[in-house]
Enzyme design. Structure first.
Site, PDB file in Angstrom:
ATOM      1  NE  ARG A 154      -2.835  -0.277   3.450  1.00  0.00           N
ATOM      2  CZ  ARG A 154      -3.692   0.488   4.125  1.00  0.00           C
ATOM      3  NH1 ARG A 154      -4.827   0.875   3.574  1.00  0.00           N
ATOM      4  NH2 ARG A 154      -3.411   0.854   5.362  1.00  0.00           N
ATOM      5  CE  LYS A 186       2.436  -6.970   5.374  1.00  0.00           C
ATOM      6  NZ  LYS A 186       2.213  -5.550   5.105  1.00  0.00           N
ATOM      7  NE  ARG A 225       2.427   0.978  11.491  1.00  0.00           N
ATOM      8  CZ  ARG A 225       1.772   0.636  10.377  1.00  0.00           C
ATOM      9  NH1 ARG A 225       0.706  -0.111  10.444  1.00  0.00           N
ATOM     10  NH2 ARG A 225       2.198   1.017   9.192  1.00  0.00           N
TER      11      ARG A 225
END
Ligand code: ATP
Ligand code: BTN
Length: 324
Positions: free
Chosen positions: A123, A188, A322
């Site tokens: 992104r 991730k 976050r």
């Protein structure tokens, strides 16, 4: 006729793929090239993120054997009624970009996969680290007749599809981070990038891109946040072609259902995998940071943040989550 650079490097890789040592001399003979030239090609392959090391007197060796993507092999793992076109590419800039450049000429549901990306993206133009042969880089073209508003929450439905495909490969415990990340053990593992072009009254052309780490090389370049790959999550053998087939089948099924019924059929599955459910988080909204407790997502896929002012929904593109 002499071979192109791509052909030379593909042949070199197919020889090295078994993970055994091959001397510069033997490789030179196979390819009819000097040892110096082989050494230059090896350097170029290393810059694509391949972990190739050399030992004096023994030659070159890949740290991990390569399991190439192959259309034939992917097809054997697809459901019998899967009929959408698939293309397997070698090294390209970005599978999303490849599709965007061909938007007007593609059949709905066309998908491409690549062995490596030299300009893989996430992104907001961030980089997706895309070394050769150690991940899946997959993009699918889909035309939505409903226009932009019909796409709200699509990245959430795609996240659910990735978790389902992994479950079909025996990998459980996958979590999702709003709006487009897939997590394993709090790090991730994969990301979803949806890019859209709309034409008034003609619906939207979309490309749905997925990057999934399978077994990243030890010498992988710096990734700006904690990451994980499937090799760290399971002892099962990881066949990339089988995983690709599972991903293609679940993704296309998800897109058909999403086009018909929207986000609703996927909401509960998303909520059950929400990595920050009821935890303190920060939302980055443009230049503002708002702290609160994550309260999941609403029916349209917006994230719900509880602050002293109550619970408020935040949509879309400019918002990042976050930990607090
Ligand atoms: P957001 O919450 O806004 O989505 P993000 O940090 O996850 O933020 P993205 O644009 O979704 O940002 O993804 C790109 C980021 O993902 C990169 O800036 C990098 O930190 C991380 N990244 C890049 N390559 C990989 C990879 N192969 N595996 C895991 N993470 C990666
Ligand atoms: C993110 O986390 O921001 C999304 C990362 C998406 C990466 C995939 S890899 C296949 C496709 N091609 C790209 O350039 N990006 C997506």
């Amino acid at each position: 006729m002499s071979k192109s650079v791509d052909e030379v490097r593909s042949t070199l890789l197919s020889v090295l793929a078994n993970g055994e040592f091959h001397s510069g001399e033997a490789l030179g003979q196979t390819l009819n090239l000097s040892r110096a030239s082989i050494s230059n090609h090896i350097k170029a392959l290393t810059s694509l993120g391949l972990d190739i090391y050399s030992v004096t007197g023994k030659g070159y060796c890949l740290a991990n054997p390569l399991d190439f993507l192959a259309l034939k092999e992917i097809s054997t793992h697809l459901p019998a009624d899967y009929s959408l076109p698939i293309e397997v590419l070698n090294v390209i800039g970005s599978t999303n970009q490849y599709i965007k450049e061909r938007f007007d000429n593609l059949e709905n549901g066309y998908a491409c996969l690549a062995e490596a990306q030299t300009a893989g993206r996430g992104r907001h133009g961030r980089k997706w680290v895309s070394p050769y042969g150690s991940s899946l880089y997959l993009s699918m073209y889909w035309h939505f007749s409903g226009g932009y508003p019909a796409l709200g929450g699509l990245s959430l439905a795609v996240g659910v599809a990735v978790a389902k495909a992994l479950s079909l490969s025996g990998i459980e415990g996958i979590k999702l981070k709003w709006p487009n990340d897939i997590y394993g053990l709090g790090k991730k593992l994969a990301g979803v990038l949806i890019e859209v072009e709309g034409q008034m009254g003609l619906g939207c052309q979309t490309v749905i891109g997925i990057g999934l780490n399978i077994s990243l090389p030890k010498n992988v370049e710096e990734i700006g946040q904690p990451w994980i790959d499937l090799a760290q999550l399971t002892d099962n053998s990881l066949e990339r072609n089988r995983l690709a087939a599972n991903l293609l089948a679940t993704l296309s099924e998800t897109l058909y259902v999403f086009e018909r019924d929207g986000l609703a059929p996927f909401i509960e599955a998303w909520r059950s995998k929400d990595v920050y459910a009821n935890q303190a988080i920060k939302l980055i909204v443009g230049k503002k940071i708002i702290s609160g407790i994550s309260r999941g997502v609403n029916e349209s896929g917006a994230i719900l943040l509880e602050t002293e002012q109550g619970v408020k929904a935040f949509h879309g593109g400019e918002v990042s989550v976050r930990p607090a």
